[in-house]
Design an enzyme around this catalytic site. Structure first.
Site, PDB file in Angstrom:
ATOM      1  N   ARG A 161      -1.582  -0.323  -8.374  1.00 59.30           N
ATOM      2  CA  ARG A 161      -2.977   0.022  -8.043  1.00 59.30           C
ATOM      3  C   ARG A 161      -3.049   1.545  -8.095  1.00 59.30           C
ATOM      4  NH1 ARG A 161      -3.870  -0.675  -2.140  1.00 59.30           N
ATOM      5  NH2 ARG A 161      -4.330  -2.873  -2.505  1.00 59.30           N
TER       6      ARG A 161
ATOM      7  N   ASP B 295       0.845  -1.204   0.000  1.00 63.73           N
ATOM      8  CA  ASP B 295       0.000   0.000   0.000  1.00 63.73           C
ATOM      9  C   ASP B 295       0.875   1.248   0.000  1.00 63.73           C
ATOM     10  OD1 ASP B 295      -2.369  -1.449   0.165  1.00 63.73           O
ATOM     11  OD2 ASP B 295      -2.611  -1.174   2.322  1.00 63.73           O
TER      12      ASP B 295
HETATM   13  P1  FDA Z   1     -13.912  10.119  -4.387  1.00 66.28           P
HETATM   14  O1  FDA Z   1     -13.319  10.337  -3.037  1.00 66.28           O
HETATM   15  O2  FDA Z   1     -14.022  11.265  -5.317  1.00 66.28           O
HETATM   16  O3  FDA Z   1     -15.340   9.456  -4.172  1.00 66.28           O
HETATM   17  C1  FDA Z   1     -16.196   9.178  -5.258  1.00 66.28           C
HETATM   18  C2  FDA Z   1     -17.486   8.583  -4.713  1.00 66.28           C
HETATM   19  O4  FDA Z   1     -17.215   7.305  -4.124  1.00 66.28           O
HETATM   20  C3  FDA Z   1     -18.120   9.388  -3.567  1.00 66.28           C
HETATM   21  O5  FDA Z   1     -18.944  10.404  -4.056  1.00 66.28           O
HETATM   22  C4  FDA Z   1     -18.875   8.314  -2.814  1.00 66.28           C
HETATM   23  O6  FDA Z   1     -20.067   8.001  -3.476  1.00 66.28           O
HETATM   24  C5  FDA Z   1     -17.968   7.116  -2.940  1.00 66.28           C
HETATM   25  N1  FDA Z   1     -17.039   7.005  -1.800  1.00 66.28           N
HETATM   26  C6  FDA Z   1     -15.700   7.271  -1.815  1.00 66.28           C
HETATM   27  N2  FDA Z   1     -15.166   7.023  -0.590  1.00 66.28           N
HETATM   28  C7  FDA Z   1     -16.188   6.629   0.194  1.00 66.28           C
HETATM   29  C8  FDA Z   1     -16.286   6.229   1.554  1.00 66.28           C
HETATM   30  N3  FDA Z   1     -15.237   6.201   2.368  1.00 66.28           N
HETATM   31  N4  FDA Z   1     -17.493   5.882   2.030  1.00 66.28           N
HETATM   32  C9  FDA Z   1     -18.602   5.905   1.237  1.00 66.28           C
HETATM   33  N5  FDA Z   1     -18.572   6.265  -0.070  1.00 66.28           N
HETATM   34  C10 FDA Z   1     -17.389   6.618  -0.578  1.00 66.28           C
HETATM   35  N6  FDA Z   1      -5.237   5.411  -0.641  1.00 66.28           N
HETATM   36  C11 FDA Z   1      -3.916   5.582  -0.376  1.00 66.28           C
HETATM   37  O7  FDA Z   1      -3.468   6.702  -0.136  1.00 66.28           O
HETATM   38  N7  FDA Z   1      -3.083   4.485  -0.382  1.00 66.28           N
HETATM   39  C12 FDA Z   1      -3.512   3.238  -0.684  1.00 66.28           C
HETATM   40  O8  FDA Z   1      -2.725   2.287  -0.681  1.00 66.28           O
HETATM   41  C13 FDA Z   1      -4.899   3.065  -0.982  1.00 66.28           C
HETATM   42  N8  FDA Z   1      -5.407   1.845  -1.280  1.00 66.28           N
HETATM   43  C14 FDA Z   1      -6.701   1.742  -1.759  1.00 66.28           C
HETATM   44  C15 FDA Z   1      -7.185   0.520  -2.215  1.00 66.28           C
HETATM   45  C16 FDA Z   1      -8.439   0.447  -2.804  1.00 66.28           C
HETATM   46  C17 FDA Z   1      -8.918  -0.867  -3.343  1.00 66.28           C
HETATM   47  C18 FDA Z   1      -9.249   1.619  -2.894  1.00 66.28           C
HETATM   48  C19 FDA Z   1     -10.591   1.569  -3.549  1.00 66.28           C
HETATM   49  C20 FDA Z   1      -8.812   2.805  -2.375  1.00 66.28           C
HETATM   50  C21 FDA Z   1      -7.544   2.882  -1.795  1.00 66.28           C
HETATM   51  N9  FDA Z   1      -7.084   4.069  -1.255  1.00 66.28           N
HETATM   52  C22 FDA Z   1      -5.740   4.197  -0.947  1.00 66.28           C
HETATM   53  C23 FDA Z   1      -8.036   5.186  -0.957  1.00 66.28           C
HETATM   54  C24 FDA Z   1      -8.104   6.181  -2.087  1.00 66.28           C
HETATM   55  O9  FDA Z   1      -6.911   6.900  -2.185  1.00 66.28           O
HETATM   56  C25 FDA Z   1      -9.275   7.176  -1.883  1.00 66.28           C
HETATM   57  O10 FDA Z   1      -9.088   7.883  -0.709  1.00 66.28           O
HETATM   58  C26 FDA Z   1     -10.634   6.512  -1.855  1.00 66.28           C
HETATM   59  O11 FDA Z   1     -10.735   5.452  -2.756  1.00 66.28           O
HETATM   60  C27 FDA Z   1     -11.726   7.552  -2.241  1.00 66.28           C
HETATM   61  O12 FDA Z   1     -11.502   8.002  -3.543  1.00 66.28           O
HETATM   62  P2  FDA Z   1     -12.442   7.611  -4.791  1.00 66.28           P
HETATM   63  O13 FDA Z   1     -11.556   7.286  -5.926  1.00 66.28           O
HETATM   64  O14 FDA Z   1     -13.400   6.565  -4.422  1.00 66.28           O
HETATM   65  O15 FDA Z   1     -13.121   8.986  -5.200  1.00 66.28           O
END
Ligand code: FDA
Length: 303
Positions: free
Chosen positions: A181, A130
């Site tokens: 990722r 990660d």
């Molecule tokens: P964004 O934050 O713009 O959210 C888009 C939409 O997704 C929101 O409007 C909501 O509907 C939904 N959503 C997002 N987060 C939500 C939550 N917590 N609860 C409910 N709904 C939510 N980060 C990092 O710094 N290091 C890492 O190693 C990882 N590893 C990782 C693995 C995987 C499989 C995922 C999916 C994410 C990570 N992350 C991470 C976290 C990542 O950086 C980020 O903070 C979250 O995925 C939220 O970003 P989105 O891309 O979902 O978009």
């Protein structure tokens, strides 16, 4: 503002100790955490596999402060790798280098992780490192690039689209054939190194996603953002990139509807499933991403 507030709470040691020991805290954490024990996460993994989705299991913990803690964390990962193989689960493991002792002794973290990687290779699995906050970006990338040639294709890492440096990192990692990722990034970073505006983070996400999909390496597109997902699908279709050439990834407990809809459409989905007693920083980062989650939890508490 709220994001910064929750991220600062995620780093508060006294709150963490109090929350992780309280029964109510444990109950609330169930929104994003599969349980406290190995058996809990293995059962959730099996159920997730039955829904047609792969899994990456995260034994929760970060920033350990002594070697014994790091060894204990690694031991759980060794057990996990054996159990995944014995139960024939479609799952791999994700870990954080600071959980393996990076803050205590860099060499220790490296040797512990290398042993895990050797184990992962023996059971035909894969290890994802990660990405943590920016003090660890270079170390994580250097470490992954250094040990990848010993176990090619068996170790990958994570790139955050909010970091200005990420395009260079993506190019270098892809040249080495390292699986990435791609996520937006979950930590609080200064504007000198990270895009402060969501619009720029999203634009960079799309730019990096296109480089990844064209690289010929199997990568993970990790997001719950429907716009990022639509861009990815449109690009894959226009470039004739097949659904088995990459995977979408989402977090346990977030957008289950979207996870299953994508599987139904024929796309690959891997769910990141955390477990363990050290859930507080991970949980608070999930609240930071969507402060509306606090209302959801409050309603649950009142029920
Ligand atoms: P964004 O934050 O713009 O959210 C888009 C939409 O997704 C929101 O409007 C909501 O509907 C939904 N959503 C997002 N987060 C939500 C939550 N917590 N609860 C409910 N709904 C939510 N980060 C990092 O710094 N290091 C890492 O190693 C990882 N590893 C990782 C693995 C995987 C499989 C995922 C999916 C994410 C990570 N992350 C991470 C976290 C990542 O950086 C980020 O903070 C979250 O995925 C939220 O970003 P989105 O891309 O979902 O978009």
């Amino acid at each position: 503002m709220l994001r910064a507030f929750f991220i600062s709470l995620s780093e508060n040691k006294s709150l963490r100790a109090m929350a992780e020991q309280s029964a109510m805290g444990r109950r609330l954490s169930g929104r994003f955490v599969a349980g406290m024990t190995l058996e809990d996460v293995l059962q959730v993994t099996a159920r997730t596999n039955q829904l047609g989705m792969s899994v990456s299991i995260d034994n929760l913990g970060e920033n350990v402060t002594d070697a014994a803690e790091a060894a204990h964390s690694a031991q759980l990962y060794h057990q996990l790798l054996d159990e995944i193989a014995a139960r024939k689960l479609d799952a791999n493991c994700s870990l954080k280098l600071t959980h393996m002792g990076l803050d205590v002794d860099e060499k220790l973290a490296q040797s512990i992780t290398l042993e895990l990687l050797e184990h992962a290779e023996r059971v035909n699995s894969f290890l994802r490192v990660d990405m943590e906050g920016s003090p660890y970006t270079q170390k994580t990338i250097d470490f992954t690039r250094k040990i990848h040639p010993l176990h090619p294709g068996k170790i990958g890492t994570v790139i955050q689209s909010y970091l200005r440096r990420s395009e260079d990192d993506v190019v270098a990692l892809c040249q080495d054939g390292i699986r990435i990722r791609l996520c937006k990034g979950a930590y609080q970073e200064p504007p000198e190194i990270a895009f402060p505006d969501k619009k720029d983070v999203d634009n960079n996400y799309v730019r990096l996603m296109k480089i990844l999909l064209k690289s010929g390496v199997y990568h993970g597109i990790a997001t719950h953002d429907e716009k990022m997902i639509a861009e990815t699908i449109a690009f894959a279709e226009s470039e004739r990139i097949k659904p088995d050439q990459f995977e979408f990834q989402m977090l346990y407990g977030v957008r289950r509807d979207l996870q299953q809809a994508l599987v139904k459409q024929g796309w690959r989905m891997r769910v990141y499933i955390p477990f363990g007693t050290e859930w507080y920083p991970y949980f608070m980062r999930r609240l930071a991403e969507r402060p509306a989650n606090v209302l959801f939890l409050a309603r649950n508490l009142l029920k």
